[in-house]
Design an enzyme around this catalytic site. Sequence first.
Site, PDB file in Angstrom:
ATOM      1  N   CYS A   1       8.559  -1.077   0.309  1.00 41.96           N
ATOM      2  CA  CYS A   1       7.217  -0.547   0.024  1.00 41.96           C
ATOM      3  C   CYS A   1       7.210   0.933   0.390  1.00 41.96           C
ATOM      4  O   CYS A   1       8.275   1.540   0.506  1.00 41.96           O
ATOM      5  CB  CYS A   1       6.128  -1.354   0.732  1.00 41.96           C
TER       6      CYS A   1
ATOM      7  N   ARG B   1       3.327  -4.118   3.751  1.00 34.86           N
ATOM      8  CA  ARG B   1       3.728  -5.138   2.783  1.00 34.86           C
ATOM      9  C   ARG B   1       5.167  -5.614   2.948  1.00 34.86           C
ATOM     10  O   ARG B   1       5.428  -6.823   3.032  1.00 34.86           O
ATOM     11  CB  ARG B   1       3.513  -4.617   1.346  1.00 34.86           C
TER      12      ARG B   1
ATOM     13  N   ASP C   1      -1.751  -2.109  -1.957  1.00 30.17           N
ATOM     14  CA  ASP C   1      -1.506  -1.564  -0.626  1.00 30.17           C
ATOM     15  C   ASP C   1      -2.730  -1.852   0.245  1.00 30.17           C
ATOM     16  O   ASP C   1      -3.819  -1.354  -0.031  1.00 30.17           O
ATOM     17  CB  ASP C   1      -1.284  -0.051  -0.766  1.00 30.17           C
TER      18      ASP C   1
END
Length: 148
Positions: free
Chosen positions: A3, A9, A117
């Site tokens: 990420c 994440r 996100d």
Amino acid sequence: MVCLGNICRSPLAEGILKSKLNSSQYIIESCGTSSYHIGNKPDTRSIDIAKKYGIDISSQRATQFKLSDFKVYDYIYVMDDSNYQNIIKLTNNTDDKIKVNHILNELYPDKNLDVPDPYYGSEQGFEDVFQMLDRACKNIVLKLKKNN
Ligand code: 4NP
């Protein structure tokens, strides 16, 4: 698992996939495309949501993607299209490029959907991210077992 910051994440994706596979058979790691959080623990909200589902990601520390990762890993899963573009532009080698895929393509093939996100959002965002990554990782496990 890749990420941007490697604190929200991809640490979840790493922890979830590790919880479903034998660590003596697979190397599973995560990193960020940025250097923003190198050395940091995952975001507390990621640690907490993983813990809620029995997964401990608190010992992970953020790292940044490096070119040599193309040689180490067979699959490079990115969380969103911006991560995809950042990784792809690091190489002209087709063998490297075909390793890179959006993780949600394991649920929705060829759609190139983003794992949103959750960094600037609410706790619910982390729950949603956990659930989509858990489902995607189930499909990754099925695929790996079929290929072996
Ligand atoms: P991640 O979330 O890419 O899922 O780890 C983010 C973490 C930090 C920032 C952006 C996204 N940041 O801008 O610091």
